[in-house]
Design a protein around this motif. Structure first.
Motif, PDB file in Angstrom:
ATOM      1  N   ASN A  29      11.070  -2.800  22.397  1.00 24.18           N
ATOM      2  CA  ASN A  29      10.669  -2.735  20.996  1.00 24.18           C
ATOM      3  C   ASN A  29       9.438  -1.851  20.809  1.00 24.18           C
ATOM      4  O   ASN A  29       9.390  -1.027  19.890  1.00 24.18           O
ATOM      5  CB  ASN A  29      10.390  -4.151  20.493  1.00 24.18           C
ATOM      6  CG  ASN A  29      10.451  -4.174  19.004  1.00 24.18           C
ATOM      7  OD1 ASN A  29       9.493  -3.779  18.363  1.00 24.18           O
ATOM      8  ND2 ASN A  29      11.580  -4.555  18.451  1.00 24.18           N
ATOM      9  N   ASN A  47       9.548   1.708  18.846  1.00 24.31           N
ATOM     10  CA  ASN A  47       8.676   1.977  17.694  1.00 24.31           C
ATOM     11  C   ASN A  47       7.885   3.257  17.899  1.00 24.31           C
ATOM     12  O   ASN A  47       7.751   4.077  16.997  1.00 24.31           O
ATOM     13  CB  ASN A  47       7.693   0.814  17.491  1.00 24.31           C
ATOM     14  CG  ASN A  47       8.315  -0.317  16.690  1.00 24.31           C
ATOM     15  OD1 ASN A  47       9.396  -0.160  16.130  1.00 24.31           O
ATOM     16  ND2 ASN A  47       7.640  -1.447  16.640  1.00 24.31           N
ATOM     17  N   ASP A 102       0.870   6.259  21.469  1.00 21.28           N
ATOM     18  CA  ASP A 102       1.604   7.387  20.886  1.00 21.28           C
ATOM     19  C   ASP A 102       0.689   8.228  20.014  1.00 21.28           C
ATOM     20  O   ASP A 102      -0.436   7.829  19.694  1.00 21.28           O
ATOM     21  CB  ASP A 102       2.825   6.881  20.087  1.00 21.28           C
ATOM     22  CG  ASP A 102       2.451   6.071  18.868  1.00 21.28           C
ATOM     23  OD1 ASP A 102       1.651   6.559  18.042  1.00 21.28           O
ATOM     24  OD2 ASP A 102       2.953   4.931  18.732  1.00 21.28           O
ATOM     25  N   ILE A 142       1.459  -6.375  10.228  1.00 20.42           N
ATOM     26  CA  ILE A 142       2.679  -5.855  10.862  1.00 20.42           C
ATOM     27  C   ILE A 142       3.247  -6.797  11.928  1.00 20.42           C
ATOM     28  O   ILE A 142       4.400  -6.678  12.315  1.00 20.42           O
ATOM     29  CB  ILE A 142       2.481  -4.443  11.477  1.00 20.42           C
ATOM     30  CG1 ILE A 142       1.299  -4.450  12.444  1.00 20.42           C
ATOM     31  CG2 ILE A 142       2.334  -3.398  10.399  1.00 20.42           C
ATOM     32  CD1 ILE A 142       1.216  -3.168  13.265  1.00 20.42           C
ATOM     33  N   GLN A 146       6.334  -4.627   7.122  1.00 19.95           N
ATOM     34  CA  GLN A 146       6.184  -3.268   7.612  1.00 19.95           C
ATOM     35  C   GLN A 146       4.912  -2.712   6.990  1.00 19.95           C
ATOM     36  O   GLN A 146       4.428  -3.249   5.988  1.00 19.95           O
ATOM     37  CB  GLN A 146       7.403  -2.438   7.217  1.00 19.95           C
ATOM     38  CG  GLN A 146       8.677  -3.022   7.832  1.00 19.95           C
ATOM     39  CD  GLN A 146       9.897  -2.213   7.540  1.00 19.95           C
ATOM     40  OE1 GLN A 146      10.121  -1.870   6.398  1.00 19.95           O
ATOM     41  NE2 GLN A 146      10.684  -1.926   8.556  1.00 19.95           N
ATOM     42  N   ALA A 147       4.370  -1.629   7.601  1.00 16.91           N
ATOM     43  CA  ALA A 147       3.077  -1.147   7.123  1.00 16.91           C
ATOM     44  C   ALA A 147       3.127  -0.815   5.629  1.00 16.91           C
ATOM     45  O   ALA A 147       2.254  -1.164   4.878  1.00 16.91           O
ATOM     46  CB  ALA A 147       2.644   0.055   7.944  1.00 16.91           C
ATOM     47  N   GLY A 178      13.961   2.897   8.498  1.00 14.91           N
ATOM     48  CA  GLY A 178      14.833   1.718   8.694  1.00 14.91           C
ATOM     49  C   GLY A 178      14.064   0.589   9.376  1.00 14.91           C
ATOM     50  O   GLY A 178      12.840   0.604   9.419  1.00 14.91           O
ATOM     51  N   GLY A 179      14.777  -0.373   9.909  1.00 14.25           N
ATOM     52  CA  GLY A 179      14.132  -1.490  10.626  1.00 14.25           C
ATOM     53  C   GLY A 179      14.039  -2.729   9.762  1.00 14.25           C
ATOM     54  O   GLY A 179      14.117  -2.664   8.533  1.00 14.25           O
ATOM     55  N   THR A 180      13.888  -3.863  10.442  1.00 17.41           N
ATOM     56  CA  THR A 180      13.845  -5.144   9.723  1.00 17.41           C
ATOM     57  C   THR A 180      12.432  -5.697   9.604  1.00 17.41           C
ATOM     58  O   THR A 180      12.177  -6.612   8.837  1.00 17.41           O
ATOM     59  CB  THR A 180      14.663  -6.202  10.492  1.00 17.41           C
ATOM     60  OG1 THR A 180      14.144  -6.257  11.832  1.00 17.41           O
ATOM     61  CG2 THR A 180      16.122  -5.888  10.521  1.00 17.41           C
ATOM     62  N   GLY A 197      10.645  -6.877  14.755  1.00 22.48           N
ATOM     63  CA  GLY A 197      10.401  -6.535  16.158  1.00 22.48           C
ATOM     64  C   GLY A 197       9.058  -7.008  16.689  1.00 22.48           C
ATOM     65  O   GLY A 197       8.979  -7.661  17.736  1.00 22.48           O
ATOM     66  N   LEU A 198       7.961  -6.683  15.980  1.00 22.12           N
ATOM     67  CA  LEU A 198       6.639  -7.033  16.502  1.00 22.12           C
ATOM     68  C   LEU A 198       6.408  -8.537  16.481  1.00 22.12           C
ATOM     69  O   LEU A 198       5.727  -9.070  17.357  1.00 22.12           O
ATOM     70  CB  LEU A 198       5.544  -6.316  15.700  1.00 22.12           C
ATOM     71  CG  LEU A 198       5.443  -4.809  15.951  1.00 22.12           C
ATOM     72  CD1 LEU A 198       4.383  -4.187  15.040  1.00 22.12           C
ATOM     73  CD2 LEU A 198       5.096  -4.517  17.408  1.00 22.12           C
ATOM     74  N   SER A 227      -1.163   5.418  17.670  1.00 21.60           N
ATOM     75  CA  SER A 227      -1.402   3.977  17.867  1.00 21.60           C
ATOM     76  C   SER A 227      -1.288   3.632  19.345  1.00 21.60           C
ATOM     77  O   SER A 227      -0.580   4.302  20.098  1.00 21.60           O
ATOM     78  CB  SER A 227      -0.341   3.142  17.142  1.00 21.60           C
ATOM     79  OG  SER A 227      -0.054   3.686  15.891  1.00 21.60           O
ATOM     80  N   PHE A 280      -0.245   0.133  21.312  1.00 23.71           N
ATOM     81  CA  PHE A 280       0.131  -1.284  21.319  1.00 23.71           C
ATOM     82  C   PHE A 280      -0.038  -1.787  22.750  1.00 23.71           C
ATOM     83  O   PHE A 280       0.442  -1.147  23.687  1.00 23.71           O
ATOM     84  CB  PHE A 280       1.577  -1.472  20.854  1.00 23.71           C
ATOM     85  CG  PHE A 280       1.732  -1.375  19.370  1.00 23.71           C
ATOM     86  CD1 PHE A 280       1.718  -2.507  18.578  1.00 23.71           C
ATOM     87  CD2 PHE A 280       1.857  -0.141  18.749  1.00 23.71           C
ATOM     88  CE1 PHE A 280       1.842  -2.433  17.209  1.00 23.71           C
ATOM     89  CE2 PHE A 280       1.980  -0.051  17.366  1.00 23.71           C
ATOM     90  CZ  PHE A 280       1.972  -1.199  16.594  1.00 23.71           C
TER      91      PHE A 280
HETATM   92  P1  ADP Z   1      10.426  -2.445  12.374  1.00 21.90           P
HETATM   93  O1  ADP Z   1      10.135  -1.427  13.428  1.00 21.90           O
HETATM   94  O2  ADP Z   1      11.817  -2.986  12.416  1.00 21.90           O
HETATM   95  O3  ADP Z   1      10.012  -2.020  11.011  1.00 21.90           O
HETATM   96  P2  ADP Z   1       8.378  -3.958  13.729  1.00 21.90           P
HETATM   97  O4  ADP Z   1       7.972  -5.378  13.576  1.00 21.90           O
HETATM   98  O5  ADP Z   1       8.717  -3.480  15.085  1.00 21.90           O
HETATM   99  O6  ADP Z   1       9.544  -3.724  12.698  1.00 21.90           O
HETATM  100  O7  ADP Z   1       7.178  -3.083  13.161  1.00 21.90           O
HETATM  101  C1  ADP Z   1       6.555  -3.435  11.951  1.00 21.90           C
HETATM  102  C2  ADP Z   1       5.846  -2.265  11.344  1.00 21.90           C
HETATM  103  O8  ADP Z   1       4.728  -1.911  12.149  1.00 21.90           O
HETATM  104  C3  ADP Z   1       6.673  -1.008  11.249  1.00 21.90           C
HETATM  105  O9  ADP Z   1       7.523  -1.032  10.123  1.00 21.90           O
HETATM  106  C4  ADP Z   1       5.597   0.046  11.124  1.00 21.90           C
HETATM  107  O10 ADP Z   1       5.094   0.068   9.798  1.00 21.90           O
HETATM  108  C5  ADP Z   1       4.500  -0.506  12.031  1.00 21.90           C
HETATM  109  N1  ADP Z   1       4.559   0.095  13.379  1.00 21.90           N
HETATM  110  C6  ADP Z   1       5.048  -0.506  14.496  1.00 21.90           C
HETATM  111  N2  ADP Z   1       4.903   0.316  15.568  1.00 21.90           N
HETATM  112  C7  ADP Z   1       4.315   1.434  15.123  1.00 21.90           C
HETATM  113  C8  ADP Z   1       3.880   2.659  15.743  1.00 21.90           C
HETATM  114  N3  ADP Z   1       4.032   2.882  17.062  1.00 21.90           N
HETATM  115  N4  ADP Z   1       3.302   3.598  14.955  1.00 21.90           N
HETATM  116  C9  ADP Z   1       3.139   3.382  13.637  1.00 21.90           C
HETATM  117  N5  ADP Z   1       3.509   2.255  12.990  1.00 21.90           N
HETATM  118  C10 ADP Z   1       4.096   1.295  13.712  1.00 21.90           C
END
Ligand code: ADP
Length: 587
Positions: free
Chosen positions: A329, A333, A366, A379, A385-386, A395-397, A400-401, A425, A427
């Motif tokens: 995940n 991302n 990244d 997030i 999502q942001a 896309g995306g739900t 994941g995080l 970012s 993580f």
């Molecule tokens: P999804 O990827 O399905 O939208 P996640 O829970 O994985 O859901 O991520 C939530 C939000 O966190 C993303 O929609 C994005 O706004 C932000 N995000 C996650 N990873 C990154 C990243 N590497 N760079 C920028 N924003 C990120």
């Protein structure tokens, strides 16, 4: 035994106070004894202190023995005994007042008044759990206080001492009533909060059950769609048809991954996220996961690299699939949100000095779009999502995080982020685990070849699923006998010999659990035959039930062709080997 009533709870609280505070009480009475000794009555002081210490010990021991066992109610005779004990303590405790009054000096009179007032305040604030115990403790000292007030009034010829004591006692009664009322309100609020928590727990459980049920119901038709799309791809003649079948398959897989995320999130929420630690090679897990994204990153012109220089320990106790899931995940991302530049996955595993504990940290850095500081917490929440344009663009739900954090926390760790918009970012997934001394399982050791024409007993009630399994196994064996339920499967086992049983667990007449148990309990030579459970019920609980029934291995539906073939290969005794799995179009 029912839940204890409020009176029992109140007595139990008093029990805690009198037993825990016994040493403090004895020390306090020693100080009071010193006052008595100071007014020239050392022998009386000693006897009084000994009597008080004995009475307080009797009280503490009585409470302790009464509440040694769990009680739902408290009999009247015990209540009367405790009240009498409390009154006895209180009566003996009034002795210093008489001694001070007998001394008659103004300082002694002041000390007597302060002693009585202090004792009453202490009782009201500290020992007002039950009305009876409070009254029996406060009554003797209040009566003495009142008597002293009356005597002083008579000796000075005005009502001032009497009225002052009366006002004090009234203030004590008001304070006691106020305390009773606030205790009642607190108890009521606590009972309401507990009832609401229970209702929320039940609602969450119902939601999890609903999600598990829906996931099961959706997985069954998805199994048909995905399996048939794979079979179509294999048999399609034109490029157009192949492409159409690919689209059906990839759409189905996307649906399946959303379904998996929703189910995982339900598990995180209902605290059913149980991880299973096995000996694993963390280096392998990280390298393989990173390599999955090499082509996706390369297609975007992004450099994906891995730094393993700080992986001091490699053989660890881990839930490999869950670590892969979390890492997948984070890297997915990073790839998704980075259009140029680089992604670096940096892993470290450091053993703590003189310990088997290992601190693991995996950073995924990244140079992508980045995140503003205000969104760092949000997030990690489910479905967040942001910003709203993310869904439209990427896309995306938003699950994941939240799942990643659930996995990390179940591994005694966490996921955190540092980021700045436009710059990128990082993580960080960190957790603590232990060194593994055992070897990792030799995965797919036998998956390289499948016995030609392995004899498979396919036990499945749904026609489409049987066709899917046949289509998947077609290139490796045609030797498949079908049974529509467990009872028919047992008959077939008696008639013919097989190498492996593929067992659906939920079927009419006789389900997979009963059939597997019957196979294992039978005296026949096929009682040890490998049984692979194929089921759309994919929870840990279902898995546990399957293994408890005696299955050899477990695969959740929709069946993935390569997984099923590898699973059969690793459970069928190698015979005349022909490397057929490589012939499979799914491999
Ligand atoms: P999804 O990827 O399905 O939208 P996640 O829970 O994985 O859901 O991520 C939530 C939000 O966190 C993303 O929609 C994005 O706004 C932000 N995000 C996650 N990873 C990154 C990243 N590497 N760079 C920028 N924003 C990120």
């Amino acid at each position: 035994m029912g839940a204890p009533d409020a009176t029992v709870l109140a007595y139990r609280e008093t029990c805690d106070t009198v037993t825990k505070e016994y040493p403090l009480r004895v020390a306090t009475t020693a100080c009071v004894a010193w006052i008595i000794a100071a007014i020239d009555a050392p022998a009386a002081a000693f006897f009084w202190w000994t009597a008080m210490a004995a009475l307080l010990a009797a009280e503490a021991l009585s409470y302790r023995s009464i509440f040694r066992e769990e009680r739902a109610t408290i009999p009247l005779r015990i209540v009367a005994y405790l009240a009498a004990l409390s009154a006895a303590c209180s009566i003996v405790y009034t002795y210093p007042v008489w001694a001070l009054l007998a001394d008659g000096a103004p300082a002694s009179l002041f000390a007597a008044a302060a002693f009585m007032a202090g004792t009453l305040i202490h009782l009201t604030v500290h020992n007002a759990n039950t009305r009876l115990i409070y009254s029996s403790a406060a009554m003797p000292i209040s009566l003495v206080f009142l008597a002293v007030g009356i005597r002083l009034s008579m000796s000075v010829g005005n009502l001032i001492p009497f009225v002052t004591v009366l006002l004090f006692l009234m203030a004590m009664i008001a304070a006691y009533m106020g305390r009773l009322e606030s205790t009642r309100q607190i108890n009521q609020a606590m009972a309401e909060a507990l009832a609401e928590r229970e209702a929320a727990r039940r609602a969450s459980e119902a939601k999890s059950q609903f999600l598990a049920k829906m996931s099961h119901e959706l997985r069954t038709p998805l199994n048909g769609i995905l399996g048939m799309a794979q079979a179509l791809k294999q048999g399609a003649v034109s490029t157009d048809q192949k492409e159409q079948a690919s689209i059906i398959a990839s759409s189905g897989e996307m649906l399946l991954s959303i379904l998996g995320e929703i189910l995982d999130h339900a598990k995180v929420e209902s605290n059913h996220f149980v991880l299973e630690a096995h000996p694993e090679n963390i280096d392998e897990i990280i390298s393989q996961t990173v390599s999955l994204f090499e082509s996706a990153a390369a297609n975007k012109g992004v450099l994906l690299s891995l730094d393993r220089s700080q992986l001091d320990e490699r053989h660890l106790l881990l839930d490999g699939p869950r670590l892969r899931q979390a890492l997948t995940n984070l890297i997915a991302n990073a790839v998704k949100f980075t259009d140029s530049g680089a992604i670096l996955v940096k892993a470290s595993a450091r053993r703590r000095p003189d310990s088997v504990q290992v601190d693991v940290r995996i950073d995924v850095r990244d140079t992508g779009i980045g995140i503003v500081k205000e969104d760092f917490d949000r997030i990690f929440e489910a479905f967040e999502q942001a910003d709203n344009s993310i869904t439209r663009r990427y896309g995306g739900t938003g699950l994941g995080l939240a799942i990643c954090r659930g996995i990390a926390q179940a591994m005694r760790g966490d996921v955190s982020v540092v980021s700045s918009p436009g710059e990128g970012s990082t993580f960080s997934l960190s957790f603590t685990t232990e060194i593994s001394t055992a070897c990792e399982p030799a995965r797919n050791a036998r998956a390289g070849g499948m016995q030609t024409g392995a004899r498979v007993l396919l036990v499945e009630d749904i026609d489409v699923n049987r066709k899917v399994a046949r289509a998947i196994l077609g290139p490796v064996t045609k030797n498949i006998v079908e049974a529509e339920n467990g009872a028919i499967a047992l008959e077939k086992l008696k008639e013919e010999s097989f190498d492996v049983v593929l067992m659906d667990m939920h079927m009419p007449v006789m389900d997979g659990f009963a059939a597997t148990r019957a196979i294992r309990n039978s005296d026949a030579n096929w009682s040890a035959i490998p049984v692979i459970a194929l089921t759309a019920a994919a929870s840990e609980e279902d898995k546990r039930r399957c293994f408890a029934a005696g299955v050899t291995a477990f695969l959740s539906k929709p069946i993935k062709a390569d997984e099923l073939i590898a699973m059969i290969c690793s459970h069928v005794e190698p015979g005349q080997q022909e490397d057929l799995s490589r012939k499979s179009v799914f491999a």
